[in-house]
Structure formats: C-alpha cells, structure tokens
Write a protein that holds these residues in place. Structure first.
Motif, PDB file in Angstrom:
ATOM      1  N   VAL A 296      15.911   2.445   4.376  1.00 55.78           N
ATOM      2  CA  VAL A 296      14.868   3.330   3.836  1.00 55.78           C
ATOM      3  C   VAL A 296      13.473   2.909   4.289  1.00 55.78           C
ATOM      4  O   VAL A 296      12.765   3.664   4.946  1.00 55.78           O
ATOM      5  N   VAL A 297      13.099   1.677   3.984  1.00 53.11           N
ATOM      6  CA  VAL A 297      11.714   1.269   4.232  1.00 53.11           C
ATOM      7  C   VAL A 297      11.403   1.247   5.728  1.00 53.11           C
ATOM      8  O   VAL A 297      10.411   1.820   6.176  1.00 53.11           O
ATOM      9  N   ASP A 298      12.296   0.629   6.518  1.00 53.53           N
ATOM     10  CA  ASP A 298      12.017   0.520   7.947  1.00 53.53           C
ATOM     11  C   ASP A 298      12.070   1.866   8.655  1.00 53.53           C
ATOM     12  O   ASP A 298      11.517   2.033   9.741  1.00 53.53           O
ATOM     13  N   LYS A 299      12.743   2.831   8.053  1.00 55.16           N
ATOM     14  CA  LYS A 299      12.773   4.169   8.659  1.00 55.16           C
ATOM     15  C   LYS A 299      11.579   5.003   8.214  1.00 55.16           C
ATOM     16  O   LYS A 299      11.470   6.174   8.563  1.00 55.16           O
ATOM     17  N   GLY A 300      10.739   4.405   7.395  1.00 56.62           N
ATOM     18  CA  GLY A 300       9.537   5.129   6.954  1.00 56.62           C
ATOM     19  C   GLY A 300       9.806   6.150   5.869  1.00 56.62           C
ATOM     20  O   GLY A 300       9.023   7.069   5.664  1.00 56.62           O
ATOM     21  N   ASN A 301      10.920   6.007   5.163  1.00 56.75           N
ATOM     22  CA  ASN A 301      11.228   6.994   4.122  1.00 56.75           C
ATOM     23  C   ASN A 301      10.855   6.526   2.714  1.00 56.75           C
ATOM     24  O   ASN A 301      11.217   7.169   1.742  1.00 56.75           O
ATOM     25  N   SER A 302      10.182   5.397   2.656  1.00 57.15           N
ATOM     26  CA  SER A 302       9.807   4.909   1.333  1.00 57.15           C
ATOM     27  C   SER A 302       8.317   5.150   1.111  1.00 57.15           C
ATOM     28  O   SER A 302       7.565   5.349   2.061  1.00 57.15           O
ATOM     29  N   LYS A 303       7.928   5.136  -0.157  1.00 53.79           N
ATOM     30  CA  LYS A 303       6.515   5.366  -0.449  1.00 53.79           C
ATOM     31  C   LYS A 303       5.780   4.058  -0.696  1.00 53.79           C
ATOM     32  O   LYS A 303       4.608   4.066  -1.065  1.00 53.79           O
ATOM     33  N   VAL A 304       6.470   2.921  -0.523  1.00 52.38           N
ATOM     34  CA  VAL A 304       5.793   1.652  -0.789  1.00 52.38           C
ATOM     35  C   VAL A 304       4.637   1.457   0.177  1.00 52.38           C
ATOM     36  O   VAL A 304       4.708   1.867   1.345  1.00 52.38           O
ATOM     37  N   ALA A 305       3.590   0.816  -0.312  1.00 56.43           N
ATOM     38  CA  ALA A 305       2.397   0.627   0.506  1.00 56.43           C
ATOM     39  C   ALA A 305       2.683  -0.353   1.644  1.00 56.43           C
ATOM     40  O   ALA A 305       2.266  -0.140   2.781  1.00 56.43           O
ATOM     41  N   SER A 306       3.388  -1.429   1.345  1.00 52.38           N
ATOM     42  CA  SER A 306       3.727  -2.359   2.422  1.00 52.38           C
ATOM     43  C   SER A 306       5.118  -2.918   2.175  1.00 52.38           C
ATOM     44  O   SER A 306       5.647  -2.855   1.063  1.00 52.38           O
ATOM     45  N   ARG A 307       5.710  -3.442   3.249  1.00 53.24           N
ATOM     46  CA  ARG A 307       7.074  -3.953   3.184  1.00 53.24           C
ATOM     47  C   ARG A 307       7.181  -5.089   2.153  1.00 53.24           C
ATOM     48  O   ARG A 307       8.221  -5.287   1.536  1.00 53.24           O
ATOM     49  N   ASP A 308       6.076  -5.821   1.970  1.00 59.84           N
ATOM     50  CA  ASP A 308       6.101  -6.968   1.050  1.00 59.84           C
ATOM     51  C   ASP A 308       6.243  -6.543  -0.410  1.00 59.84           C
ATOM     52  O   ASP A 308       6.668  -7.325  -1.248  1.00 59.84           O
ATOM     53  N   ASP A 309       5.861  -5.294  -0.698  1.00 61.03           N
ATOM     54  CA  ASP A 309       5.956  -4.849  -2.091  1.00 61.03           C
ATOM     55  C   ASP A 309       7.401  -4.714  -2.551  1.00 61.03           C
ATOM     56  O   ASP A 309       7.686  -4.729  -3.740  1.00 61.03           O
ATOM     57  N   VAL A 310       8.304  -4.545  -1.589  1.00 56.68           N
ATOM     58  CA  VAL A 310       9.714  -4.462  -1.943  1.00 56.68           C
ATOM     59  C   VAL A 310      10.143  -5.826  -2.490  1.00 56.68           C
ATOM     60  O   VAL A 310       9.872  -6.856  -1.879  1.00 56.68           O
ATOM     61  N   GLY A 311      10.779  -5.816  -3.616  1.00 50.91           N
ATOM     62  CA  GLY A 311      11.239  -7.087  -4.177  1.00 50.91           C
ATOM     63  C   GLY A 311      10.325  -7.640  -5.250  1.00 50.91           C
ATOM     64  O   GLY A 311      10.673  -8.628  -5.876  1.00 50.91           O
ATOM     65  N   ASN A 312       9.185  -7.039  -5.472  1.00 54.88           N
ATOM     66  CA  ASN A 312       8.380  -7.568  -6.575  1.00 54.88           C
ATOM     67  C   ASN A 312       8.975  -7.127  -7.906  1.00 54.88           C
ATOM     68  O   ASN A 312       9.881  -6.298  -7.960  1.00 54.88           O
ATOM     69  N   VAL A 313       8.479  -7.709  -8.984  1.00 66.13           N
ATOM     70  CA  VAL A 313       9.179  -7.609 -10.266  1.00 66.13           C
ATOM     71  C   VAL A 313       9.430  -6.157 -10.677  1.00 66.13           C
ATOM     72  O   VAL A 313      10.556  -5.770 -10.990  1.00 66.13           O
ATOM     73  N   LEU A 314       8.387  -5.330 -10.648  1.00 66.40           N
ATOM     74  CA  LEU A 314       8.568  -3.976 -11.156  1.00 66.40           C
ATOM     75  C   LEU A 314       9.341  -3.101 -10.178  1.00 66.40           C
ATOM     76  O   LEU A 314      10.074  -2.203 -10.585  1.00 66.40           O
ATOM     77  N   TYR A 315       9.209  -3.385  -8.873  1.00 68.97           N
ATOM     78  CA  TYR A 315      10.006  -2.644  -7.888  1.00 68.97           C
ATOM     79  C   TYR A 315      11.481  -2.884  -8.162  1.00 68.97           C
ATOM     80  O   TYR A 315      12.283  -1.949  -8.246  1.00 68.97           O
ATOM     81  N   ASN A 316      11.838  -4.140  -8.334  1.00 74.27           N
ATOM     82  CA  ASN A 316      13.243  -4.469  -8.569  1.00 74.27           C
ATOM     83  C   ASN A 316      13.732  -3.917  -9.895  1.00 74.27           C
ATOM     84  O   ASN A 316      14.903  -3.596 -10.047  1.00 74.27           O
TER      85      ASN A 316
END
Lengths: 433, 360
Positions: A296-316
C-alpha cells in the motif's frame, strides 16, 4: 453557475432526497470509517484513520479481500463531533455497513441504542461504554480487547508490583468529561479494598493547555504515583508540567489515549521516563506492517504523510481495529458459508472471534497484542495491556502483558450494565447458554 | 407578474390585519406546508429526514428563540447553547421521574425550566446593554455547562455522564429512542415547530412584541411611553429561552438520542448566532433561511462527491465545504448586511412592481 452545473447539482440533490441506491460493486464488504482528520483532535485521528484504511487496502491488494470479497472502505468525516457522527451513520448505514467504530465516546453513546435496531454492530475498541463488555446486555456492542476499567486495574497491578499500593497515595489527573470520569467509580472502589488513597485532579476541556493549578496541587500533595486519563492537547501539557515540577516521570502513567507519538513528540527529551498503557504493538517489525508498506504505502495508495509514520502508536491501533474487524468478517464467512455477509452475520463473527497466539502469528502479528477471544457473554475479551516508556525519542515496550483484575472488575461491569438497561424496558438483550 | 396584489381589496379590519395579507403569500405557505407535511415523509429518504430536515427544524426553532431576544428585543445573548441544554436536561429529568407522562407535554414543559433560567440570567439586562450583556450571558453559558458536568443528579448519575433518551410512545407508536422511525420524529418536530412559529409570529406583532421592539429601538423613549423595561426585557428573555429550551429538548430526544455536555457548548451558541445574523435579525423567515444556510448547505456539499463518485477524501471535502460556506457568508453579508430575509423581501418588492419598477 451555468445550466449544466445547475442540473448536475439538482440531480444530486434529488437523488439524495429520494435516496436512490448508490451502485455498489458485487461481492464487496462495505466498511464505513468514521474519521476525524479535522477538528481539535485531528492529530490523533489522522494516523488512526490511516492505519485502519491501509490494513483493509493491504488485504485487498495482497489477498484480494477477505474470502474473495473486496473490502470497500468509505471514510466519513466527523471532526470528533457527535452530531456529524450521527449524520455519518445515517448516511452510510443503508449501504450495507458491516460495523461501526465510532471513536468518540459521544458518537458511541449515540450509536449503541441504534445498533440493535438497525442490526449493525458497534465495535468501540477499548473506549465508549465500559458496561458494553457484558454481552448478555449489549449483544450488538463490542469493546475488545479490554475496557477502561480493566485497563485501570492493570495499571494498578503494575504499581502494586513496583513498590506496593498499600498506604500509598495515587493521583488521578483526568479530562473532566464523560471519558475521563468513567474510571472514577472503580478507582474509589479499589482504593478501599487495596488500601491506597486517591487524589483527583480534574482538567476542564478549556484548560487542557493550562494545567499549572493542577500541578501546583500535585506538588503540594506529592502523590506517590500519578495516573492520567488524558486526550489531545492535554497529554503533552501534563507531561511538560510534571517535568517542570520535577515529578518522577517513571511514576506517571497515562492510559492508552495518553501515550502516542503525537503526544510525546511535542515534549521530546524532557518527557523521558513517562509511562503509558497500550494494547497494540509499536513499530514496523511485524510481517503484517511490512506487507502494508510493500502493498500500500510504497505504491502510493496510503494517505500517510511519510513512510516513518507507519508503525507509530495510533497508526498501529487503527490497524488493530481493522485486524479485529477483518477477523470477524473471516469468522462470519466461515460460519455462514457466504462471501458477502450482513450486519447480523458480522455480529456473530465478532462474538465468536478467537485471535489466539497461533492466529496472531498467521496474521503476521506475533506478539502484537494480547489474544482476543470473545464469547456470548464476554464482549471484552479480557485482554491485557502492556506498559511502554518514552525514551526521549521513541516509545519502548517495557513490560509483558499485564492481566486485568477481572474478579473485581467483572461484577462492577455487570452492575453498570444492569443500571444502563434498568430504565430501558424495551432494551433487547440476549441469553447465553 | 404573478406576485402582485392588484385586485385584492380588503373590506374588513380582520382582512387588513391578517398575518399574510397577500393571497400569493398564503398560497405559497400552504404549498410549502403541504410539501413538508404530506410529500416529504412519503418520498424522502431516511437520511434526508433524519440528518437534514430534523436538524434543520431544530436549529430553526433555536434561531427563532435567539432572534426574539436579539432581533426583536435587542438584547445580545451568547448563552443559546446552554439554554438549549437546560431544556434537554429538564426534559430528561422530567421523563425519567414521570415515565408515564405524555412525551409531548414533557417536551413543552421542559421549555419552562429553560425560561426560568433565562429570566435569572436576563436580570443583568436591566442595568447593562450590548456587549456587556453578552458577557453576562457568556457567564450563563459557562456556569450551566459546569452544572451539566458536575451535578450528577442532572444525568441520573450515569457512568457515561451523558443523558440517554428512553423510549417513549404516543398512540402506541415509538416517538423517541432507536425504534422511532425518522418519519414519526420528523412529523412531530415539524408540527411543534410550525405551531410555535405561528405563536411567535402572533406574539411578535401584538402588544408584547411591539413593546420588545420599542425597547430595542430606544429604551428611554419606550419607557417614557409607558413600556416597563423590567417586564419587557424579562419577558423577552423568558420567551426566547423557552424556544431555545424546547429546541434543545427536541435536539436530544428526536435527533441525537443521547447527549454529553459538548452538545451544548459555546460553539452551538455561536452556530445559532450565525444563523440569526445570516438569516436576518428581526425576521422569522430569516431563521429558517439561516438554519438552512448554516446547517443544510454543508451537508449537501459533503454529499456531492460520493453522489458523483468523485474520489475526494472526506476530510478534504470537510475543508472545502468550510471554505465555501465561509466565502458565501462574506459574500452575502457584503451584498446584503441585513441577511437573507432582507434579500427575500427586496426580491418580493421588485416582483410586485415588475415590469414597471418605479424609482426607489
């Protein structure tokens, strides 16, 4: 406005008035997502909504949906506002919505009575009405993996294990609304039985960013431990104030809405040592999170601001919300043998959910959270929480899972559920055999 | 062309003093009411009734309440949200204490509590005016919000701290609670709002309404001519708060189903204030226009992208609709500072003289 635009708008308005069914793809599972990417709490709402949507999109990309049916996630913006939340519910419920995760306590309370009538389950993951853990009374509401009350008992257990509770003074700082006041009855009950003293520090919604008065009292009264039921801008302010009066931060424990990256990034180094409860894993080191990154993220289909935001507490946590719902769909599909299920099937799925260690590993989430197992009477799963500590830059998990004190909490939950239902003679419960 | 009163001769005083002296106005109102009462409940979808029409009517009623105070009696108030809250909480207390009492009576009674509170907080209006008065009503807002949080008795000591609407029936039909259909709730609200608007229209053009307007236009002159400011101002506060209270009770019982204190916060006071200002101070039609503009337009704007399957994020649409509404507010206030109702009136005047307008 030219004629064409005018007629388009007119058609749209007419379609809305008459409520034309909006075409849905065959074999799809419709999951509404009530988001709050705007408004005063947008900082917490955005990563949650991202995690929720990305997990379902990952399932669509990787597995082609669940059991062959694609998941359609439709976001509706509530801005954490109850009125807009109810509006979102009305707007999406007729599209075949399978479950709602309302996120705000106000919206949850408004939706709980509607759930049984419209036959769409409400999944308020660890928030909302604690009493909804009692499945006999609340057949359509689920609060996996645990409730505010059980969480508090876990936190107190941690304190008890680290120096004992007897004769100690525990300060409780909370947002002075329904959410923050909810654990108070339990706290008072436990303080009598466990022999500790409670000091309460309410923080009004308008004073979230100005807590000097409360912390002046903390300084005067010197409680041995501090527990916080905070939200939004209240959290970083409290940690900053605690650091300012040199309160030992490793004796200051927030609940799971008071321990995200958004809260502590603003505090930074001075918040080192602060503790918070959590029930969903931190970081990207889980196969399922990695799949989200690749599909999802690497294909540009996510709305996250940056790749690093994936995995933070509220994202998870948002992701975990989706994990439980996806698992419920899976269970419902197996039970009914259908690919496309209804809200009622979804309810059965949620009730019979069983995410044990083995299943967590299969899902690529080994060690991510406590096992969640539902039954007809237990809509809470009695999940455990762990504590995490802020090291100045990031959260670290520092304890194993702490089991809640079910023996004390369960009777209280039953009492509360009984009270909620008592003045509603038409309330529909269920019998569990 | 069609909107012209030529040939409509009035032969009695009663005709001359009718609420709507022009026949076309009467026919128009009857058509609107017929659509609202007969057509909409049959053809409209649940979403349209429960998320557009019901909130619209609730806010229109609240706007009428505030407009009576601000537009007709000239007393600035920022406590509308709290007065709505008083209505909602007293309705909840009444119906839990007397569960067998007819819910319509409970709804209408709850307004009296709000009126009483309104009178108490209206007392300073005898000494202070304008912005100063706004500050004391702001105090009412904060004080009442504080009560809704702290006084557990008001919400029956619920663990959630919220008021939860129990099911109540009327002629065997559920009218509140989750089993009540949108059609039932809509028709009840519509009836209440229609009747209360009619009452307001008649009170406003009678002796009491005129004394309020005299106070608004020049209080010293009014006093010299025999209007007693004490009665005039306090009755305006009572009347206005009654309307706000009933609107608040309807909001919780017929629309949301449960409410925490946030449902009555200062933002709602502002929301209703904007409705009054955009709609037009001193106009009942304006209240409906203002409520439609502030509440319905954003809902419709938000519904446009999904209807056309445009791929716009819901949150983005939220921002876009805020921008559009904000721009429209500025536009309308520049074009017509007296609100939409004034535009409507100007339009009607033009129609009456069309196609041979004389110089105005």
């Amino acid at each position: 406005m030219n004629l064409k635009k005018l007629s388009c708008t007119a058609i749209a308005a007419a379609a809305m008035v008459v409520g034309l069914p909006i075409a849905q793809a065959e074999d799809s599972l419709f999951m509404p997502s009530l988001t709050y990417r705007t408004g005063p709490f947008a900082g917490g709402g955005t990563p949650f909504a991202d995690g929720y949507a990305d997990y379902f999109n990952m399932l669509n990309e990787r597995d082609g949906g669940i059991g062959g049916a694609k998941i359609v996630v439709e976001e509706c913006e509530t801005a954490y506002n109850t009125q807009k939340g109810v509006e979102c519910y009305e707007a999406t419920k007729d599209k075949g919505a399978l479950a709602y995760s309302p996120l705000s306590t106000g919206i949850t309370l408004a939706l709980i009575p509607k759930a049984s009538v419209d036959e769409i389950p409400v999944f308020s993951m660890g928030y909302g009405l604690s009493a909804a853990a009692i499945g006999e009374k609340f057949p359509w509401t689920f609060v996996y993996p645990t409730t505010y009350w059980n969480q508090l008992s876990s936190i107190l257990k941690y304190i008890d294990a680290n120096g004992g509770l007897d004769g100690k003074k525990v300060g409780f700082i909370y947002l002075d609304v329904g959410y923050g006041k909810e654990p108070l009855p339990l706290l008072e009950k436990l303080s009598a039985s466990l022999g500790f003293e409670v000091a309460k520090y309410p923080v009004g919604v308008k004073e979230m960013q100005n807590q000097s008065a409360q912390w002046l009292n903390v300084r005067k009264e010197r409680p041995d431990w501090m527990i916080m039921w905070g939200w939004g801008a209240m959290n970083p302010t409290a940690v900053k104030e605690a650091a300012k009066i040199r309160y030992p931060l490793d004796r200051f424990i927030g609940n799971w809405w008071a321990g995200s990256h958004n809260d502590l990034n603003a505090v930074g180094k001075s918040g080192k040592g602060y503790l918070a409860a959590n029930f969903s894993g931190i970081g990207q080191d889980f196969p399922a999170v990695q799949d989200i990154l690749t599909h999802v993220v690497d294909k540009g289909n996510s709305k996250v601001a940056s790749r690093d935001d994936v995995g933070n507490v509220l994202y998870n946590r948002g992701m975990f919300n989706a994990v439980v719902l996806a698992e419920a769909i899976h269970v419902a599909q197996q039970k009914t043998g259908k690919t496309v299920i209804t809200g009622a099937d979804m309810r059965d799925g949620l009730e019979n959910i069983n995410i044990d260690e083995a299943r967590l590993k299969e899902l690529g989430l080994e060690g991510f959270s406590a096992p969640v197992k539902g039954t007809c009477s237990d809509h809470e799963g009695a999940g455990a929480v762990f504590l995490q500590q802020w090291n100045g830059e990031d959260w670290e998990k520092i304890t194993d899972l702490i089991e809640p004190d079910n023996d004390t909490v369960r009777p209280l939950l039953e009492e509360a559920a009984e009270k909620y239902v008592s003045d509603k003679p038409d309330w529909q419960g269920q019998t569990c055999s | 062309m069609f909107y012209r009163e030529a040939g409509q001769f009035k032969t009695t005083y009663a005709d001359d003093q009718a609420l709507l002296p022009i026949a076309q106005d009467r026919v128009g109102l009857i058509i609107v009411l017929a659509i609202a009462f007969l057509v909409l409940p049959i053809v409209a979808s649940d979403f349209f009734l429960s998320s557009i029409m019901i909130p619209f009517l609730v806010f229109a009623l609240a706007a009428i309440g505030l407009n009576i105070l601000m537009g007709y009696a000239g007393q600035l108030s920022l406590g509308t949200g709290a007065f709505m809250g008083v209505g909602a909480y007293s309705c909840y207390k009444l119906t839990t204490i007397f569960p067998d009492l007819n819910i319509l009576i409970v709804l209408l009674l709850s307004g009296f509590f709000s009126a009483g509170v309104g009178v108490v907080f209206g007392l300073p209006s005898l000494r202070i005016k304008g912005l100063y008065l706004a500050i004391t009503t702001l105090a009412a807002q904060f004080f009442l919000e504080w009560c809704f949080i702290r006084v557990g008795w008001l919400y029956n000591y619920n663990d959630s701290g919220a008021i939860e609407v129990p099911q109540r029936e009327l002629f065997g039909l559920a009218v509140t609670g989750p089993h009540a259909t949108p059609e039932t709730r809509y028709l009840i609200i519509l009836t209440i709002v229609a009747v209360m608007t009619l009452v307001a229209a008649n009170v406003l053009r009678g002796r009491i309404g005129r004394s309020w307007m005299m106070i608004r236009d020049m209080d010293i002159a009014a006093e010299l001519m025999g209007v007693r400011p004490l009665y005039a101002k306090l009755s305006a506060f009572a009347f206005s708060s009654y309307y706000c209270g009933v609107a608040g009770a309807l909001m919780v019982f017929m629309w949301l189903g449960s409410a925490e204190v946030e449902a009555f916060d200062i933002n709602h006071s502002f929301l209703v204030l904007f409705m009054v200002i955009i709609g037009g101070m001193g106009s009942l039609t304006g209240c409906f226009m203002g409520a439609a503009f502030i509440w319905v337009l954003p809902v419709i704007l938000r519904a446009i992208p999904p209807a056309f399957e445009l791929d716009i994020l819901a949150a983005t649409m939220e921002h876009i609709s805020s921008i559009i509404i904000g721009a429209l507010i500025i536009f309308f206030l520049i074009v017509e500072p007296h609100g939409l109702a004034r535009l409507w009136r100007v339009g009607k005047e033009k129609l009456r003289t069309w196609p041979f307008p004389y110089a105005t």
